[in-house]
Motif scaffolding. Structure first.
Motif, PDB file in Angstrom:
ATOM      1  N   ASP A   1      52.220  38.431  24.292  1.00  0.00           N
ATOM      2  CA  ASP A   1      51.960  39.426  25.035  1.00  0.00           C
ATOM      3  C   ASP A   1      52.407  40.855  24.461  1.00  0.00           C
ATOM      4  N   GLY A   2      52.712  40.734  23.011  1.00  0.00           N
ATOM      5  CA  GLY A   2      53.052  41.842  22.035  1.00  0.00           C
ATOM      6  C   GLY A   2      54.606  42.197  22.079  1.00  0.00           C
ATOM      7  N   LYS A   3      55.359  41.636  22.877  1.00  0.00           N
ATOM      8  CA  LYS A   3      56.671  41.684  22.987  1.00  0.00           C
ATOM      9  C   LYS A   3      57.544  41.106  21.850  1.00  0.00           C
ATOM     10  N   ILE A   4      58.388  41.728  21.164  1.00  0.00           N
ATOM     11  CA  ILE A   4      59.373  41.121  20.181  1.00  0.00           C
ATOM     12  C   ILE A   4      60.598  40.476  20.639  1.00  0.00           C
ATOM     13  N   VAL A   5      60.907  39.296  20.535  1.00  0.00           N
ATOM     14  CA  VAL A   5      62.248  39.091  21.052  1.00  0.00           C
ATOM     15  C   VAL A   5      63.164  38.450  19.920  1.00  0.00           C
ATOM     16  N   PHE A   6      64.332  39.208  20.099  1.00  0.00           N
ATOM     17  CA  PHE A   6      65.368  38.966  19.117  1.00  0.00           C
ATOM     18  C   PHE A   6      66.588  38.394  19.432  1.00  0.00           C
ATOM     19  N   SER A   7      67.231  37.336  18.780  1.00  0.00           N
ATOM     20  CA  SER A   7      68.495  36.889  19.281  1.00  0.00           C
ATOM     21  C   SER A   7      69.663  37.587  18.460  1.00  0.00           C
ATOM     22  N   VAL A   8      70.621  37.856  19.161  1.00  0.00           N
ATOM     23  CA  VAL A   8      71.629  38.713  18.411  1.00  0.00           C
ATOM     24  C   VAL A   8      72.997  38.265  18.789  1.00  0.00           C
ATOM     25  N   SER A   9      74.133  37.961  17.965  1.00  0.00           N
ATOM     26  CA  SER A   9      75.223  37.672  18.005  1.00  0.00           C
ATOM     27  C   SER A   9      76.185  38.829  17.885  1.00  0.00           C
TER      28      SER A   9
END
Lengths: 139, 123
Positions: B18-26
């Motif tokens: 859907d165009g979103k970018i998802v990041f995982s962050v600590s």
């Protein structure tokens, strides 16, 4: 009543996250603070204060106003102020190391411990940034 | 040490359909940020959450960015480093060809809480 002018009495933030040096003047509905940018602050990047650092400086200025007024009214510790919302923040330019920021805080509505404030930050005569905040003061 | 080296780490980045970018962050619970915010009572500063969103946007575009305006940024839930050290940042980025800026709409959350909603421009 004895009044102190130490920033440590007005806000609980400490090194390396202290972004106000002094409350220059204050009355019930406004205050002016100063902050000189030094390289031991953690919100420095490439010799400049990050935009987030300006936002934090503005919020701590509002919190310092609340702390100043609380001390005037006899409080013994600095209240904890937290940012609820930042709105319409606009950056003109990033300030550099050794520059002194002067920020004017003007209070707006206050409802259920949430105060709306308008912040304008200058370096000398030049406007650096402005923004509107909702600040939550914890008891 | 800068905030990027000390406070947080981006562990992953995923492009959604859907165009979103998802990041995982600590978030580093031993960051020196917590020495001052607040002594003996660590709370994740809202502005550091904004810095994480900017860091994710920088990684997505592959260049450094400055937050030029914040239309609205809300801090919905108080975050502490012991409870909110693993975060997900969801983002949409819309380039403005005219002035070279990027409109960033993002939110930071974990499985339990929504922490930050952000809408602003970076350049």
């Amino acid at each position: 009543m004895t009044t102190s002018n130490s920033i440590f009495d007005f806000i609980p933030q400490r090194w390396p996250f202290l972004m106000v040096d002094t409350v220059v003047e204050a009355d019930e509905n406004s205050c002016t603070t100063e902050f000189t940018i030094t390289d031991d602050s953690i919100l420095i990047e490439n010799g400049k204060l990050m935009a987030c650092g300006i936002v934090e400086h503005m919020a701590q200025s509002a919190s310092a106003h609340a702390g100043y007024m609380a001390r005037q009214n006899g409080a013994e510790t600095a209240p904890v102020g937290l940012i609820g919302e930042v709105k319409n923040f606009r950056l003109v330019r990033l300030p550099e190391l050794k520059e002194t920021l002067r920020t004017q805080i003007v209070l707006g509505l206050s409802v259920n411990g949430v105060t709306t404030v308008k912040a304008t930050t200058c370096a000398g005569d030049e406007k650096i940034a402005e923004g509107t905040f909702k600040i939550v003061i914890e008891d | 040490m800068t905030l990027k080296e000390d406070y947080y780490k981006i562990n992953g980045q995923q492009q959604k359909e859907d165009g979103k970018i998802v990041f995982s962050v600590s978030v580093n619970p031993d960051s020196k940020v917590f020495e001052g915010h607040f002594p003996g009572h660590p709370v994740c500063p809202g502005v550091c959450g904004m810095a994480i969103i900017r860091g994710c946007a920088e990684q997505a575009v592959g260049r450094s960015l400055t937050i030029e305006s914040v239309k609205q940024c809300r801090f919905v839930t108080l975050a502490t480093p012991d409870k909110a050290s693993q975060l997900t940042v969801e983002m949409t980025m819309t380039p403005n060809e005219a002035d070279g800026s990027v409109l960033v709409i993002a939110q930071t959350q974990d499985e339990e809480n929504l922490y930050i909603t952000f809408k602003g421009t970076m350049k």
